[in-house]
Design a protein around this motif. Sequence first.
Motif, short mmCIF file in Angstrom:
data_model
loop_
_atom_site.label_atom_id
_atom_site.label_comp_id
_atom_site.label_asym_id
_atom_site.label_seq_id
_atom_site.Cartn_x
_atom_site.Cartn_y
_atom_site.Cartn_z
N GLU A 169 -3.76 -20.31 8.59
CA GLU A 169 -2.38 -19.84 8.57
C GLU A 169 -1.83 -19.80 7.14
N ARG A 170 -2.22 -20.74 6.32
CA ARG A 170 -1.82 -20.77 4.91
C ARG A 170 -2.36 -19.52 4.19
N THR A 171 -3.62 -19.21 4.46
CA THR A 171 -4.24 -18.03 3.86
C THR A 171 -3.53 -16.76 4.31
N GLN A 172 -3.16 -16.70 5.58
CA GLN A 172 -2.44 -15.52 6.09
C GLN A 172 -1.07 -15.39 5.43
N PHE A 173 -0.36 -16.52 5.27
CA PHE A 173 0.96 -16.48 4.62
C PHE A 173 0.83 -15.96 3.19
N LEU A 174 -0.15 -16.46 2.45
CA LEU A 174 -0.34 -16.02 1.07
C LEU A 174 -0.79 -14.56 1.00
N THR A 175 -1.59 -14.12 1.95
CA THR A 175 -1.98 -12.72 2.02
C THR A 175 -0.75 -11.85 2.28
N ASP A 176 0.08 -12.27 3.23
CA ASP A 176 1.29 -11.51 3.53
C ASP A 176 2.25 -11.48 2.34
N MET A 177 2.33 -12.60 1.61
CA MET A 177 3.16 -12.62 0.40
C MET A 177 2.64 -11.60 -0.61
N ALA A 178 1.32 -11.54 -0.77
CA ALA A 178 0.72 -10.58 -1.70
C ALA A 178 0.96 -9.14 -1.25
N LEU A 179 0.88 -8.89 0.06
CA LEU A 179 1.15 -7.55 0.58
C LEU A 179 2.60 -7.15 0.33
N LEU A 180 3.52 -8.08 0.58
CA LEU A 180 4.93 -7.80 0.32
C LEU A 180 5.14 -7.54 -1.17
N GLY A 181 4.51 -8.34 -2.02
CA GLY A 181 4.62 -8.13 -3.46
C GLY A 181 4.09 -6.78 -3.89
N GLU A 182 2.97 -6.37 -3.32
CA GLU A 182 2.41 -5.07 -3.66
C GLU A 182 3.33 -3.94 -3.19
N ALA A 183 3.93 -4.10 -2.02
CA ALA A 183 4.86 -3.09 -1.52
C ALA A 183 6.09 -2.98 -2.43
N VAL A 184 6.63 -4.13 -2.85
CA VAL A 184 7.77 -4.14 -3.77
C VAL A 184 7.35 -3.52 -5.10
N PHE A 185 6.18 -3.88 -5.60
CA PHE A 185 5.67 -3.32 -6.85
C PHE A 185 5.63 -1.80 -6.77
N ASN A 186 4.99 -1.27 -5.72
CA ASN A 186 4.84 0.18 -5.59
C ASN A 186 6.18 0.89 -5.47
N ALA A 187 7.08 0.33 -4.66
CA ALA A 187 8.38 0.96 -4.46
C ALA A 187 9.24 0.90 -5.72
N CYS A 188 9.29 -0.24 -6.36
CA CYS A 188 10.13 -0.39 -7.56
C CYS A 188 9.55 0.39 -8.74
N ASN A 189 8.24 0.43 -8.84
CA ASN A 189 7.60 1.17 -9.91
C ASN A 189 7.92 2.66 -9.81
N GLY A 190 8.07 3.16 -8.60
CA GLY A 190 8.42 4.56 -8.39
C GLY A 190 9.91 4.82 -8.48
N ASP A 191 10.72 3.75 -8.41
CA ASP A 191 12.18 3.89 -8.37
C ASP A 191 12.83 3.74 -9.74
N ASP A 192 12.29 2.90 -10.60
CA ASP A 192 12.93 2.58 -11.88
C ASP A 192 11.86 2.56 -12.97
N PRO A 193 11.98 3.46 -13.97
CA PRO A 193 10.97 3.49 -15.03
C PRO A 193 10.94 2.22 -15.88
N HIS A 194 11.94 1.35 -15.72
CA HIS A 194 12.00 0.11 -16.49
C HIS A 194 11.41 -1.08 -15.73
N PHE A 195 10.86 -0.80 -14.55
CA PHE A 195 10.19 -1.85 -13.79
C PHE A 195 9.02 -2.39 -14.62
N ARG A 196 8.83 -3.74 -14.62
CA ARG A 196 7.78 -4.36 -15.42
C ARG A 196 6.71 -5.08 -14.62
N ARG A 197 7.15 -5.90 -13.67
CA ARG A 197 6.19 -6.77 -12.97
C ARG A 197 6.83 -7.39 -11.74
#
Length: 169
Positions: free
Chosen positions: A60-88
């Motif tokens: 369950e810990r591994t699944q939580f961390l995987t889901d956190m990484a998926l959410l982070g990747e989704a935020v990364f992709n969306a913000c990177n396409g939304d604001d040219p000043h997105f960094r990380r």
Amino acid sequence: MGDWREDRIGAARRGENPTVLAKMRSGYAVIGDTQFLPGYCVLLSDIDDAEHLSDLPLEERTQFLTDMALLGEAVFNACNGDDPHFRRINYEILGNTDHYLHAHVFPRYAWEPPEMRSGPVRRYTRDRWTHPEWQLCSDHDGLRRAITRELERLMAVAYALPTSTSALS
């Protein structure tokens, strides 16, 4: 029932939490109440009585961390396409205020004040977290939809993979 903020996870389970982006295997991806860093999201664990990451069995810990990484990747992709000043993306699992397991996903931007660009987001003054100017509102609907689309796409790929596979994209 009182304000949904009093029981965010219970409200998500009942379909009453308006910040929910998606149900994930380990919990609920939600957009943050405050958006002074546009795209800020949180993963709320759906495991009763889990206050710390170490409260979860390894799977369950591994699944939580995987889901956190998926959410982070989704935020990364969306913000990177939304604001040219997105960094990380910054990730934090704190648990100092809310005593249930949750993970913060913070997009970071080049337009942030220079003294705030490094270090934890919690260094921002209290007004950034509470002032009405920075609260989630309909102005954030486009970014919210973009994060949700990315998250759904990433979950479809990741959840279709065998457990032992680590490739997510």
